[in-house]
Design an enzyme around this catalytic site. Structure first.
Site, short mmCIF file in Angstrom:
data_model
loop_
_atom_site.label_atom_id
_atom_site.label_comp_id
_atom_site.label_asym_id
_atom_site.label_seq_id
_atom_site.Cartn_x
_atom_site.Cartn_y
_atom_site.Cartn_z
N CYS A 139 4.25 0.23 -15.68
CA CYS A 139 4.90 1.48 -15.27
C CYS A 139 4.72 2.61 -16.28
CB CYS A 139 6.38 1.25 -14.98
SG CYS A 139 6.63 0.23 -13.51
N HIS B 292 2.19 6.34 -11.22
CA HIS B 292 2.13 5.56 -9.99
C HIS B 292 3.20 6.06 -9.03
CE1 HIS B 292 5.22 3.59 -12.39
NE2 HIS B 292 5.70 3.09 -11.26
N HIS C 84 6.00 5.40 -5.48
CA HIS C 84 6.89 4.49 -4.76
C HIS C 84 7.29 5.10 -3.42
CE1 HIS C 84 7.61 1.74 -8.11
NE2 HIS C 84 7.70 2.80 -8.89
N HIS D 42 7.79 13.51 -2.60
CA HIS D 42 6.39 13.86 -2.86
C HIS D 42 6.23 14.71 -4.12
CE1 HIS D 42 6.01 12.33 1.22
NE2 HIS D 42 4.75 12.05 0.88
N GLU E 37 13.43 0.79 -5.11
CA GLU E 37 12.15 1.28 -5.61
C GLU E 37 11.00 0.55 -4.92
OE1 GLU E 37 11.12 2.69 -9.87
OE2 GLU E 37 10.78 0.53 -9.82
#
Length: 133
Positions: free
Chosen positions: A23, A27, A29, A68, A123
């Site tokens: 992490c 990245h 989710h 987003h 998550e």
């Protein structure tokens, strides 16, 4: 005691600084937030609150600030680069962990008058964090 829970889906990206795991890389989710509102008495409509009020308040805030977007710690070197490129970024004062995200959602709901008692943010389909006060 009565309670209602509204579920809200959103997508976000992040990375964790000062972390030694996968992490630490940027990245994304597909998250699910559950907002629980509780009260000892029902209102004049015989409701804890209207689900549409939770949606308007919480989903509206999530859509504006998290959905987003890259959630990054204020001192992350990516912040300047992404902002320079015109990319949507939400700047956090601490690492944008799912625990921190749950706390931010909880506090926004409470600030807007919801008698929120719990926010759970999934998550992944198998991992969530929960925040209560």
């Amino acid at each position: 005691m009565y309670s209602v829970t509204k579920r809200i889906d959103f997508c976000y990206g992040h990375r964790l600084l000062d972390y030694d795991g996968v992490c630490k890389h940027p990245h994304g989710h597909n998250a699910l937030a559950e907002i629980e509102v509780r009260t000892p008495e029902l209102d004049a409509r015989n409701m804890v609150c209207d689900f549409s009020d939770i949606k308007r308040i919480v989903k509206g805030w999530i859509d504006t600030h998290f959905d987003h977007r890259m959630l990054l710690r204020h001192d992350d070197p990516l912040v300047k680069s992404l902002l320079d490129l015109g990319e949507p970024v939400f700047i956090c004062q601490s690492n944008p962990t799912v625990e921190h995200i749950a706390q931010l959602i909880f506090r926004q709901a409470a600030e807007h008058g919801l008698s929120v008692v719990r926010v759970k943010v999934w998550e992944t389909p198998t991992s969530y964090a929960e925040y209560t006060e």
